[in-house]
Write a protein that holds these residues in place. Structure first.
Motif, PDB file in Angstrom:
ATOM      1  N   TRP A  79      -5.352  -3.768   5.308  1.00 28.53           N
ATOM      2  CA  TRP A  79      -6.052  -2.750   4.520  1.00 28.53           C
ATOM      3  C   TRP A  79      -5.456  -1.366   4.802  1.00 28.53           C
ATOM      4  O   TRP A  79      -5.185  -0.603   3.899  1.00 28.53           O
ATOM      5  CB  TRP A  79      -7.542  -2.766   4.838  1.00 28.53           C
ATOM      6  CG  TRP A  79      -8.297  -1.664   4.166  1.00 28.53           C
ATOM      7  CD1 TRP A  79      -8.656  -0.476   4.710  1.00 28.53           C
ATOM      8  CD2 TRP A  79      -8.751  -1.650   2.823  1.00 28.53           C
ATOM      9  NE1 TRP A  79      -9.311   0.278   3.780  1.00 28.53           N
ATOM     10  CE2 TRP A  79      -9.387  -0.419   2.607  1.00 28.53           C
ATOM     11  CE3 TRP A  79      -8.673  -2.560   1.771  1.00 28.53           C
ATOM     12  CZ2 TRP A  79      -9.949  -0.073   1.392  1.00 28.53           C
ATOM     13  CZ3 TRP A  79      -9.247  -2.212   0.562  1.00 28.53           C
ATOM     14  CH2 TRP A  79      -9.869  -0.989   0.380  1.00 28.53           C
TER      15      TRP A  79
ATOM     16  N   LEU B 238      -1.996  -1.130   3.259  1.00 28.51           N
ATOM     17  CA  LEU B 238      -2.024  -1.042   1.797  1.00 28.51           C
ATOM     18  C   LEU B 238      -2.392   0.360   1.303  1.00 28.51           C
ATOM     19  O   LEU B 238      -2.091   0.705   0.157  1.00 28.51           O
ATOM     20  CB  LEU B 238      -3.013  -2.063   1.223  1.00 28.51           C
ATOM     21  CG  LEU B 238      -2.527  -3.497   1.174  1.00 28.51           C
ATOM     22  CD1 LEU B 238      -3.673  -4.427   0.780  1.00 28.51           C
ATOM     23  CD2 LEU B 238      -1.364  -3.648   0.208  1.00 28.51           C
ATOM     24  N   GLN B 239      -3.006   1.150   2.155  1.00 29.23           N
ATOM     25  CA  GLN B 239      -3.364   2.506   1.758  1.00 29.23           C
ATOM     26  C   GLN B 239      -2.127   3.373   1.520  1.00 29.23           C
ATOM     27  O   GLN B 239      -2.206   4.396   0.841  1.00 29.23           O
ATOM     28  CB  GLN B 239      -4.263   3.165   2.813  1.00 29.23           C
ATOM     29  CG  GLN B 239      -5.566   2.430   3.033  1.00 29.23           C
ATOM     30  CD  GLN B 239      -6.389   2.292   1.775  1.00 29.23           C
ATOM     31  OE1 GLN B 239      -6.615   3.253   1.068  1.00 29.23           O
ATOM     32  NE2 GLN B 239      -6.824   1.077   1.487  1.00 29.23           N
TER      33      GLN B 239
ATOM     34  N   LEU C  80      -0.805   2.086  -5.682  1.00 27.68           N
ATOM     35  CA  LEU C  80      -1.045   1.130  -6.754  1.00 27.68           C
ATOM     36  C   LEU C  80      -1.708   1.769  -7.968  1.00 27.68           C
ATOM     37  O   LEU C  80      -1.689   1.193  -9.048  1.00 27.68           O
ATOM     38  CB  LEU C  80      -1.928  -0.024  -6.259  1.00 27.68           C
ATOM     39  CG  LEU C  80      -1.265  -1.064  -5.369  1.00 27.68           C
ATOM     40  CD1 LEU C  80      -2.266  -2.131  -4.972  1.00 27.68           C
ATOM     41  CD2 LEU C  80      -0.092  -1.709  -6.072  1.00 27.68           C
TER      42      LEU C  80
ATOM     43  N   ARG D 295     -10.171  -1.249  -6.526  1.00 24.13           N
ATOM     44  CA  ARG D 295     -10.699  -1.464  -5.180  1.00 24.13           C
ATOM     45  C   ARG D 295     -10.788  -2.950  -4.845  1.00 24.13           C
ATOM     46  O   ARG D 295     -10.484  -3.368  -3.730  1.00 24.13           O
ATOM     47  CB  ARG D 295     -12.075  -0.815  -5.046  1.00 24.13           C
ATOM     48  CG  ARG D 295     -11.999   0.686  -4.998  1.00 24.13           C
ATOM     49  CD  ARG D 295     -13.341   1.304  -4.805  1.00 24.13           C
ATOM     50  NE  ARG D 295     -13.238   2.757  -4.841  1.00 24.13           N
ATOM     51  CZ  ARG D 295     -14.252   3.557  -4.998  1.00 24.13           C
ATOM     52  NH1 ARG D 295     -15.470   3.064  -5.131  1.00 24.13           N
ATOM     53  NH2 ARG D 295     -14.081   4.856  -5.019  1.00 24.13           N
TER      54      ARG D 295
ATOM     55  N   TYR E  87      -7.329  -4.157  -4.008  1.00 25.48           N
ATOM     56  CA  TYR E  87      -6.980  -3.777  -2.633  1.00 25.48           C
ATOM     57  C   TYR E  87      -7.636  -4.712  -1.616  1.00 25.48           C
ATOM     58  O   TYR E  87      -6.999  -5.149  -0.656  1.00 25.48           O
ATOM     59  CB  TYR E  87      -7.409  -2.337  -2.338  1.00 25.48           C
ATOM     60  CG  TYR E  87      -6.379  -1.291  -2.653  1.00 25.48           C
ATOM     61  CD1 TYR E  87      -5.188  -1.215  -1.947  1.00 25.48           C
ATOM     62  CD2 TYR E  87      -6.607  -0.366  -3.651  1.00 25.48           C
ATOM     63  CE1 TYR E  87      -4.237  -0.251  -2.231  1.00 25.48           C
ATOM     64  CE2 TYR E  87      -5.667   0.608  -3.943  1.00 25.48           C
ATOM     65  CZ  TYR E  87      -4.482   0.661  -3.230  1.00 25.48           C
ATOM     66  OH  TYR E  87      -3.550   1.608  -3.509  1.00 25.48           O
TER      67      TYR E  87
ATOM     68  N   ALA F 231      -5.640  -7.281   0.791  1.00 25.90           N
ATOM     69  CA  ALA F 231      -5.787  -7.155   2.245  1.00 25.90           C
ATOM     70  C   ALA F 231      -6.215  -8.484   2.859  1.00 25.90           C
ATOM     71  O   ALA F 231      -5.700  -8.888   3.903  1.00 25.90           O
ATOM     72  CB  ALA F 231      -6.796  -6.064   2.585  1.00 25.90           C
TER      73      ALA F 231
END
Length: 78
Positions: A24, A27-28, A32, A45, A48, A52
């Motif tokens: 997580w 991925l921030q 995207l 969201r 994401y 994750a």
């Protein structure tokens, strides 16, 4: 033997949670939002979260498999 199953279960749960959190966080760094349609915040969201979970679970499974194989390796020389 039964106690060992409990330890493996606890390690598996913690490993999955840690690697999902790391995924997580990683991925921030990816933008995207440039690839997604505007005004689709909920879907972004959810994407994401699913990414994750998928990445974190895969890495955790690799880690746990590697740990299990390394514990079984000495049995080859018995």
């Amino acid at each position: 033997m039964i106690n060992d199953f409990g330890q493996i279960a606890m390690l598996s749960i913690l490993s999955h949670l840690v690697f999902i959190a790391i995924s997580w966080w990683a991925l921030q760094a990816i933008r995207l939002d440039k690839l997604l349609r505007p005004n689709h915040v909920f879907q972004a969201r959810l994407l994401y979260i699913l990414l994750a979970i998928f990445i974190g679970s895969s890495v955790s499974n690799f880690f746990l498999d590697y740990l299990q194989w390394s514990r079984q390796l000495p049995l080859m020389f018995d």
